[in-house]
Design a protein around this motif. Structure first.
Motif, short mmCIF file in Angstrom:
data_model
loop_
_atom_site.label_atom_id
_atom_site.label_comp_id
_atom_site.label_asym_id
_atom_site.label_seq_id
_atom_site.Cartn_x
_atom_site.Cartn_y
_atom_site.Cartn_z
N GLU A 123 -12.45 106.36 -20.22
CA GLU A 123 -12.34 107.11 -21.59
C GLU A 123 -13.21 106.15 -22.72
O GLU A 123 -13.66 106.61 -23.57
N GLU A 124 -13.02 104.87 -22.53
CA GLU A 124 -13.80 103.75 -23.18
C GLU A 124 -15.14 104.07 -23.11
O GLU A 124 -15.96 104.13 -24.09
N ARG A 125 -15.63 104.13 -21.89
CA ARG A 125 -17.32 104.57 -21.55
C ARG A 125 -17.66 105.78 -22.19
O ARG A 125 -18.83 105.81 -22.85
N MET A 126 -16.85 106.74 -22.09
CA MET A 126 -17.43 108.03 -22.58
C MET A 126 -17.36 108.16 -24.29
O MET A 126 -18.37 108.40 -24.59
N ASN A 163 -30.88 111.85 -23.99
CA ASN A 163 -30.91 112.62 -22.78
C ASN A 163 -30.17 111.65 -21.41
O ASN A 163 -29.29 112.21 -20.87
N CYS A 164 -30.63 110.75 -21.50
CA CYS A 164 -30.25 109.75 -20.55
C CYS A 164 -28.59 109.30 -20.77
O CYS A 164 -27.94 109.52 -19.76
N LEU A 165 -28.30 108.91 -22.11
CA LEU A 165 -26.77 108.83 -22.14
C LEU A 165 -26.06 110.12 -21.97
O LEU A 165 -24.96 109.99 -21.48
N SER A 166 -26.50 111.38 -22.39
CA SER A 166 -26.10 112.62 -22.24
C SER A 166 -25.63 112.72 -20.70
O SER A 166 -24.51 113.42 -20.26
N HIS A 168 -25.11 110.36 -18.39
CA HIS A 168 -24.11 109.51 -18.24
C HIS A 168 -22.83 110.32 -18.51
O HIS A 168 -21.64 110.28 -17.61
N LEU A 169 -22.84 110.72 -19.62
CA LEU A 169 -21.53 111.26 -20.19
C LEU A 169 -21.14 112.60 -19.45
O LEU A 169 -19.98 112.83 -19.02
N ASP A 170 -22.06 113.44 -19.10
CA ASP A 170 -21.76 114.54 -18.43
C ASP A 170 -21.32 114.35 -16.83
O ASP A 170 -20.45 114.69 -16.47
#
Length: 192
Positions: A123-126, A163-166, A168-170
């Motif tokens: 949760e923290e990472r997201m 895009n890279c971070l998205s 990771h989130l996905d």
């Protein structure tokens, strides 16, 4: 100073100075909180030594501004030699990106950690990823308002980073439960 000897922090300082003079404080703020913070891992303690080396090699100039009732401040400007060195360094292969993640270290120990620890870490990472994506968008909006030079290229770099971070989130949204399932059952969960 040859292009190949520029440290990443010196490169960051030259990048920040490329479009105009800045005080040391402004360079620090831009490198840690501004739109240049995503490029090089810099600390407060590394900025001023890098600026001193750049000034010694005449890649930047420094002048002191006297302020009424406040300490004087140093203002840095990039020289023509600094611009040429910076662009020559950028023309070299950038090499691999360096990615390190404490979250990934924690994830490798999921089977030895309680479920609530893994859930909280995910949760923290997201949330951190969402915050970074929002910060990228805000930096681009600010650059657009300021009429910053090379906004199209900045926008491209921001879109790449977003895009890279998205991704990771996905991945965490799609596969986070798999990591949670690998963790140890919490004592409270086992009692149910």
């Amino acid at each position: 100073m040859a292009a190949e000897t520029l440290s990443p922090v010196a490169m960051l300082c030259l990048a920040i100075l490329f479009d105009g003079e800045r005080t040391g404080y402004e360079i620090k703020k831009e490198s840690l909180e501004g739109r240049h913070r995503w490029f090089v891992d810099a600390s407060y303690g590394s900025i001023y030594p890098a600026l001193a080396r750049l000034a010694h090699h005449e890649l930047v100039t420094v002048r002191e501004e006297i302020q009424s009732g406040r300490p004087s401040r140093k203002v840095y400007s990039i020289t023509d030699a600094g611009r040429a060195t910076f662009l020559a360094t950028l023309s070299q292969s950038p090499g691999p990106d360096v990615y390190r993640s404490r979250f990934l270290l924690l994830s490798t120990f999921a089977p030895r950690l309680p479920r609530h620890v893994i859930q909280a870490a995910i949760e923290e990472r997201m949330q951190g990823l969402r915050d970074e994506i929002a910060a990228i968008r805000a930096a681009v909006d600010e650059a657009d308002k300021d009429g910053a030079p090379h906004c199209d290229a900045l926008g491209w770099a921001a879109a790449y980073g977003e895009n890279c971070l998205s991704a990771h989130l996905d991945f965490l949204e799609t596969h986070g439960e798999t990591l949670i399932a690998m963790s140890q059952t919490d004592i409270a969960d086992a009692a149910e």
